[in-house]
Write an enzyme that holds these catalytic residues in place. Structure first.
Site, short mmCIF file in Angstrom:
data_model
loop_
_atom_site.label_atom_id
_atom_site.label_comp_id
_atom_site.label_asym_id
_atom_site.label_seq_id
_atom_site.Cartn_x
_atom_site.Cartn_y
_atom_site.Cartn_z
N THR A 65 23.58 39.25 48.28
CA THR A 65 23.34 37.86 48.64
C THR A 65 23.23 37.69 50.15
O THR A 65 23.96 38.32 50.92
CB THR A 65 24.47 36.97 48.11
N THR A 92 32.30 41.04 48.09
CA THR A 92 33.66 41.31 47.61
C THR A 92 34.09 42.71 48.01
O THR A 92 33.30 43.65 47.98
CB THR A 92 33.70 41.17 46.08
N GLU A 94 22.98 44.06 34.78
CA GLU A 94 23.32 43.85 33.37
C GLU A 94 24.78 44.21 33.14
O GLU A 94 25.52 43.49 32.45
CB GLU A 94 22.39 44.68 32.47
N ILE A 115 46.55 20.23 27.86
CA ILE A 115 47.69 20.51 26.98
C ILE A 115 49.00 20.50 27.76
O ILE A 115 50.02 20.00 27.28
CB ILE A 115 47.47 21.86 26.25
N HIS A 116 48.98 21.03 28.98
CA HIS A 116 50.19 21.08 29.79
C HIS A 116 50.52 19.73 30.43
O HIS A 116 51.61 19.57 30.98
CB HIS A 116 50.06 22.14 30.88
N GLU A 136 27.41 36.70 40.21
CA GLU A 136 26.47 37.65 39.58
C GLU A 136 25.24 36.93 39.04
O GLU A 136 24.73 37.24 37.96
CB GLU A 136 27.19 38.42 38.47
N GLU A 164 22.39 28.89 35.99
CA GLU A 164 21.02 28.38 35.96
C GLU A 164 20.02 29.54 35.99
O GLU A 164 18.99 29.50 35.30
CB GLU A 164 20.79 27.43 37.15
#
Length: 398
Positions: free
Chosen positions: A131, A163, A252, A349-350, A375, A379
């Site tokens: 990127t 990363t 992939e 829920i919490h 990744e 879209e």
């Protein structure tokens, strides 16, 4: 919720045992410390070292370079287990695995022998640099160039959202070796760049760590290249101009890894919610007995199982040598959206506790959006799926 009880038929006995060992590692060593490390944004050195000892960084690397290669479905389940404990741990091995797959599929014999043995042990960590600022998911529009000068490539440009940029010592760098090529993807190549020390080689500038909503502990950085020289032997394989196709195949695997991370985050959110709904009482009964809460739990579990099966379906297709770009895109799209939905439902829920940093569900809610945009945004996944639907004409059941 066990991942192997419904999927063990597709795994070898050894793979089932590997998944079980990773689950125990996560339960006993990761979950007790993940919240503290995450909130402090601390790099998990001890946990990464433990992953190296377990051979996790070599799960995609076969003999003679590695010792414990597993199938892609098994790899996905291992990734889910790691993300169940802390999504950042799964991220620490994501790009590393894609680079290993790229070298296996397209590297020269010398590149395989040089990098794969050390990558298998985790001694050498790898990442991808795709990127660019302003480019986002449009990889063909990249401006980073590599021009031949004698026996070297001279690289200029910049990359962002990398990363493991500080910890990785090998970078699969996408560049334009022919900026004038038409169509644009014909001018793209991949260079295997060794950093040569913590600060990198001359002309390699590692910039700031980017601040993030979630995905803490593991760094994401900007990198600039200013006349950086690498030998021409750094070209992945032997042919320029095929790097875009190479990386699309590698992604992939990357997208299935991201899908599996989403499964892990969603599973952790569901498990915490299931436990909380049995312990917390209102109006004299455990809250799961209230239909609204029970419905949340039922829908969360159903979505999670469906997303896992879609991910494993794509992984099996990839391992069978079939084209899996649509399948991986579907898995990444569906699993990441499901992960986000489950994380939000866990907060519902919490109740008020779900908004507290003392409960892990707020971390899941901050981690989940990464898989929607990472990744290749969702879209982009829809574009990939639509193109393949038109090309294939149908989604065949077998």
């Amino acid at each position: 919720m066990s991942t192997t009880s419904t999927t063990s038929e597709m795994l070898s006995d050894e793979e089932v045992e590997i998944v079980r060992l990773v689950r125990e590692f996560v339960t006993e060593q990761v979950k007790p410390v993940a919240s503290e490390l995450e909130h402090a944004n601390t790099y998990p050195e001890e946990l990464i070292d433990a992953m190296k000892e377990m051979g996790i960084f070599g799960l995609a690397i076969p003999e003679p370079w590695g010792e414990a290669q597993v199938s892609l479905p098994a790899y996905c389940l291992v990734t889910e287990e790691l993300a169940r404990g802390w999504m950042s741990l799964a991220g620490a091995m994501g790009g590393h695995t894609v680079v290993a797959k790229l070298i296996l599929a397209y590297g020269t014999q010398e590149q395989k022998d040089t990098y794969l043995p050390r990558m298998a042990t985790g001694e050498l960590r790898a990442t991808m640099a795709l990127t660019e600022p302003g480019g986002g998911s449009d990889l063909q529009a990249m401006r980073t160039t590599a021009k031949v000068d004698g026996d070297d490539y001279v690289v200029n440009g910049s990359k962002t959202w990398i990363t493991n940029a500080r910890k990785a010592e090998l970078i699969a760098l996408m560049v334009k070796t022919d900026p004038e090529a038409e169509p644009r993807h014909k001018g793209v190549s991949i260079l295997l760049v060794e950093k040569e020390g913590e600060d990198g080689r001359e002309g390699f500038h590692l910039s700031r760590d980017l601040p993030k909503l979630g995905y803490k502990g593991v760094e994401s950085c900007e990198i600039a290249f200013d006349g950086m020289r690498v030998p021409r032997s750094a070209l992945l394989g032997t042919q320029e101009g095929v790097g875009f196709a190479q990386m699309m195949k590698g992604l992939e695997v990357g997208r299935l890894q991201v899908a599996s991370r989403a499964l892990g985050v969603g599973r952790a959110a569901l498990e915490d919610s299931l436990q909380y709904a049995q312990e917390r009482e209102s109006f004299g009964v455990p809250i799961w007995k209230h239909q609204s809460i029970g419905n949340y739990l039922a829908e969360m579990a159903t979505k999670l199982v469906a997303a896992r099966q879609l991910t494993l379906h794509a992984a099996r297709a990839f391992d069978a040598g079939q084209r899996a770009d649509m399948e991986a895109g579907m898995a990444k799209l569906f699993a990441s959206e499901v992960g986000m939905e489950i994380a939000l439902d866990a907060i519902r829920i919490h109740g008020g506790y779900g908004y507290s940093t003392e409960f892990d569900v707020e971390r899941y809610f901050r981690d989940a959006p990464l898989m929607i945009v990472g990744e290749g945004t969702n879209e982009i996944q829809k574009n990939v799926i639509a193109r393949q639907l038109v090309k294939r004409g149908n989604v065949d059941p077998v």
